[in-house]
Design an enzyme around this catalytic site. Structure first.
Site, PDB file in Angstrom:
ATOM      1  N   ASP A  16     -10.089   2.111  -0.347  1.00  0.00           N
ATOM      2  CA  ASP A  16      -9.103   2.483  -1.351  1.00  0.00           C
ATOM      3  C   ASP A  16      -8.649   1.174  -2.000  1.00  0.00           C
ATOM      4  O   ASP A  16      -8.932   0.082  -1.506  1.00  0.00           O
ATOM      5  CB  ASP A  16      -7.929   3.229  -0.711  1.00  0.00           C
TER       6      ASP A  16
HETATM    7  C1  BGC Z   1      -5.180   5.693  -4.599  1.00  0.00           C
HETATM    8  C2  BGC Z   1      -6.551   6.295  -4.707  1.00  0.00           C
HETATM    9  C3  BGC Z   1      -7.090   6.065  -6.105  1.00  0.00           C
HETATM   10  C4  BGC Z   1      -7.102   4.564  -6.374  1.00  0.00           C
HETATM   11  C5  BGC Z   1      -7.652   4.196  -7.731  1.00  0.00           C
HETATM   12  C6  BGC Z   1      -5.130   4.252  -5.046  1.00  0.00           C
HETATM   13  O1  BGC Z   1      -3.812   3.803  -5.173  1.00  0.00           O
HETATM   14  O2  BGC Z   1      -4.720   5.795  -3.270  1.00  0.00           O
HETATM   15  O3  BGC Z   1      -6.512   7.667  -4.418  1.00  0.00           O
HETATM   16  O4  BGC Z   1      -8.370   6.612  -6.241  1.00  0.00           O
HETATM   17  O5  BGC Z   1      -5.771   4.082  -6.284  1.00  0.00           O
HETATM   18  O6  BGC Z   1      -6.800   4.538  -8.733  1.00  0.00           O
END
Ligand code: BGC
Length: 787
Positions: A279
């Site tokens: 993530d």
């Molecule tokens: C989130 C993810 C997301 C990623 C990209 C993160 O803060 O937890 O679910 O895909 O950001 O935007």
């Protein structure tokens, strides 16, 4: 100073050297050379370039920020970097679960790039209709493809362990079977366009408080039966191209650095072949650390665990990896494996396979898709005296509640879509031919505009996309005004709204429980309308569970609309008018009291204002597994949902009552009411519990009838295997179906069991032997509830 000039000189020389080498040797080219040849030809810098993402150029603004390169898709969250020397192109990843999240406008470009806001994950799952979800996936996938994106960062299928999780709206259920089956259908739909998905957040990302580093203490049994099961189903049934690891730690180890999770379980046991990415900034302990260039995630541990790609990628991660490759302090084979997986993904990506996109997805057709899908996820919680459908179009409807005038299509954060419009409830009702009280509208519209602007300004100050979300206050209602409206209108509609999102969990007061302003509104409206013998209908435009027990008796009907996407008002109007018959059912428990949830004792962890640790002391007793087993009465139980018609269940048949390796369960469902409708059928199992403690029943299969006309029937058939009968027995590292009597319970909800039948297993069956994994870093034995 001298040193750094020297270093710079060396780096510059090295770069010149590699360019000369490249021209002299003719570097192998992507698409022509084999993946092994490409990897052999890569410099440590190029390897790091491919395993550490290129950052987030163009994510936030209308144009790339100063110094950032031009980007293909503005607003995309990241991707993989190009390596020109080897002919490797860049690829693009974009959020998210309710539809593609990209910037809708671009500099010096008259075109717009809006995407469809589909219903949030919880709404989709509440349909319990996997065919329907696959078709939603197909529509989303077309937008991904046509906007030139390679991977959609979705689905999100973490377990709704506790009602306060700020991102529950993105997730599907408190039950892993529902989560897994819905995710599998969604992935299949999207990937049918030959674009990728990223199944997230793997695993146990069940809260937002301190999400980047909270250490979740979870037993292996709870991991396998509850927190991994949905992912297992989706991996095996739908093969997502990529998996996104969770931020949190599990038993002391970051999910992105957990060999047990990413190699032992995901790859070795489940056979997953795709790419694993972190993530965004996963493995960093907090956002402060990301800003501090002296800190860096443990990229060596991450790659060696089987996490191939660090997203979005930082300079510090790159230099750490380059150094580790040069010093030989990272396992070479692990680096090679990760490079291979990234390159295999790039080779399959639409960028390479096709390269064409129109920037013109069929938004019109998708608006129709989201409109109808949202109706199937709506749950009729109450309908006393059949007040719904409300078919009378003469006279006016008195519409209360700020949210009626500013409907919430979806949650905030990366799961938010930049849609072209959202149909509010009053627009939807108007479109359906209902007359709305004009005075109320005239008072509400400016009030809602003002309080919304104040809240948006507050959020902007508090971190924008990642700010906490506060509910806007309800417009105060004078009793005599409402009394007049009660005389003049046919019926009252009240909308209760909630929103939430990334980085923050919801609050108990004034969020899970209604605020005093909301209680007052319900009381005032209900008293006035009931005094006139008129009905009150509540619409819940929410993304997660709220308290309902204290106020549900005051109103006549409650329609849980969830956050139903951009056509929200039209979708509600379709159910309100009876054009659509609601057929959604709850995929989670609505408790009487927040503290009735077993997880409430440990949410969001310790210390509560900045949780470093959270113990999943309830073990496997999540949601209905707890409520049913310990006989705690909910307000609305898991699996519950009403309809405008009635159904009868009959002819429950088991293909055998002496289970060997498989049993077929069939049941006939008949529409015994007056209008056409669909019914969600749930198959639960009660298992003998000698080896380990077990919930009183667990969902093992579900299905939905087609639309049945009055009097018509359909027989649904389900297959249960030994693994479905089995529980995880930690002492033996195995899934075991114990010998004894099993009761198959077919129901309309987890407590409304219509038919049961017993079968016998004559000796213990080891359905699957697995590796020992997830050793807990604290002693859980004394704190666990019965398991
Ligand atoms: C989130 C993810 C997301 C990623 C990209 C993160 O803060 O937890 O679910 O895909 O950001 O935007």
């Amino acid at each position: 100073m001298r040193n750094s000039v020297l270093k710079l000189g060396v780096v510059a020389l090295a770069a010149v050297g590699s360019v000369q080498f490249a021209t002299a040797q003719k570097a192998p080219q992507f698409g022509k050379a084999s993946i092994d040849e490409l990897i052999d030809a890569m410099t440590p810098e190029e390897k790091a370039e491919l395993l550490i993402g290129p950052g987030m150029p163009g994510y936030a603004g209308l144009v790339p920020l100063e110094g950032e390169p031009d980007v293909r898709v503005l607003g995309a969250a990241g991707g993989t970097a190009p390596i020109e020397r080897l002919g490797i192109p860049e690829t693009v990843f974009a959020d998210g679960p309710a539809g593609l999240r990209i910037q809708p406008k671009r500099k010096n470009d008259p075109n717009t790039y809006y995407a469809t806001a589909f219903p949030v994950g919880t709404s989709l799952a509440s349909s319990w209709n996997t065919d329907l979800i696959e078709s939603v996936g197909e529509a989303m996938g077309e937008e991904v493809k046509e906007y030139g994106v390679d991977v959609l960062l979705a689905p999100a299928l973490n377990i709704q362990r506790n009602p306060l999780n700020g991102r529950n709206f993105e997730y599907y259920s408190e039950d892993p079977l529902v989560a897994g089956k819905i995710a599998a259908a969604y992935i299949k739909g999207i990937q049918s366009h030959k674009v990728g998905t990223s199944m997230k957040h793997f695993a146990a990302n069940n809260q937002e408080s301190n999400r980047l580093s909270v250490n979740a203490h979870i037993t292996e049994r709870a991991m396998r039966e509850i927190y991994l099961k949905g992912f297992e189903i989706a991996v095996k049934e739908a093969k997502p191209w990529t998996v996104m690891t969770a931020y949190n730690k599990i038993d002391g180890i970051y999910a992105s650095a957990s060999h047990d999770l990413l190699t032992t379980v995901l790859r070795d046991e489940w056979g997953y072949k795709g790419l694993v990415m972190t993530d965004w900034f996963g493995g960093y302990p907090g956002f402060g650390a990301i800003m501090d260039s002296t800190q860096v995630s443990d990229v060596v541990a991450q790659i060696e665990a089987g996490n191939d790609l660090m997203m979005p990628g930082t300079a510090a991660q790159k230099s750490k990896l380059i150094q580790a490759i040069k010093n030989g302090t990272i396992d070479e084979a692990a680096v090679r494996n990760s490079l291979r997986r990234v390159l295999e993904y790039v080779a399959a990506s639409p960028t390479v396979k096709d390269g064409k996109y129109s920037n013109k997805p069929d938004l019109k057709a998708h608006a129709e898709v989201t409109r109808s899908v949202a109706t199937e996820g709506m749950v009729l919680l109450k309908n006393e005296g059949d007040v719904l459908p409300f078919t009378k179009k003469s006279g006016t409807i008195a519409v209360f509640g700020d949210t009626s005038y500013s409907f919430i299509a979806g949650g905030t954060g990366s799961g938010d879509v930049n849609e072209a419009y959202t149909i509010s409830l009053i627009e939807g009702l108007n479109n359906a031919g209902y007359k709305i009280d004009k005075d109320l509208q005239a008072a509400y519209v400016p009030f809602v505009e003002k309080v919304t602007a104040e809240e948006m300004a507050r959020r902007e100050k508090n971190g924008g996309l990642l700010s906490d979300v506060q509910r806007i206050p309800e417009m105060p209602l004078a009793k005599d005004m409402v009394a007049k409206k009660a005389k003049a209108s046919e019926v009252a509609v009240i909308t209760i709204g909630r929103n939430a999102g990334e980085q923050h969990d919801r609050k108990i007061a004034n969020d899970f429980y209604l605020g005093q302003d909301e209680v007052k509104m319900i009381n005032t409206v209900a008293d006035a309308f009931h005094a006139e013998g008129k009905k009150v209908i509540v619409i819940l435009n929410i993304g997660g569970v709220i308290e309902t027990a204290t106020w549900k008796d005051k109103v006549d009907a409650i329609l849980l609309a969830w956050q139903p996407g951009q056509e929200g008002g039209n979708s509600v109007a379709d159910v309100f008018s009876g054009k659509s018959n609601p057929s959604g059912k709850l995929t989670m428990t609505f408790p009487v009291d927040y503290y009735n949830h077993a997880s409430a004792a440990n949410f969001p962890g310790f210390p509560a204002n900045d949780p470093k640790e959270v113990s999943y002391e309830e073990g496997i007793y999540v949601g209905y597994r707890y409520f049913n087993t310990f006989e705690v009465q909910p307000s609305y139980e898991f699996g519950f949902g009403g309809s405008y018609t009635t159904f009868e269940y009959s002819d429950l048949k088991l293909s055998t009552t002496n289970f060997k390796d498989e049993v077929e369960v069939s049941v006939k469902v008949t529409n015994t009411g007056d209008v056409a409708g669909k019914e969600v059928v749930q198959v639960y199992l009660s298992a003998p519990a000698n080896m380990v403690d077990k919930p009183s029943e667990e969902l093992k299969a579900f299905g939905k009838t087609k639309k049945l006309k009055p009097g018509k029937s359909e027989t649904l058939t389900f297959t249960l295997t030994a693994k479905d009968l089995a529980s995880f027995v930690d002492a033996q590292s195995a899934w075991i179906a114990e010998k004894g009597t099993y009761t198959v319970k077919v129901g309309a909800s987890s407590t409304d069991i219509k038919l049961t039948n017993d079968m016998n297993v004559s000796k213990d069956i080891t359905a699957e032997k697995v590796h020992n994994a997830f050793d807990t870093d604290v002693d859980m034995k004394n704190v666990l509830m019965n398991n």
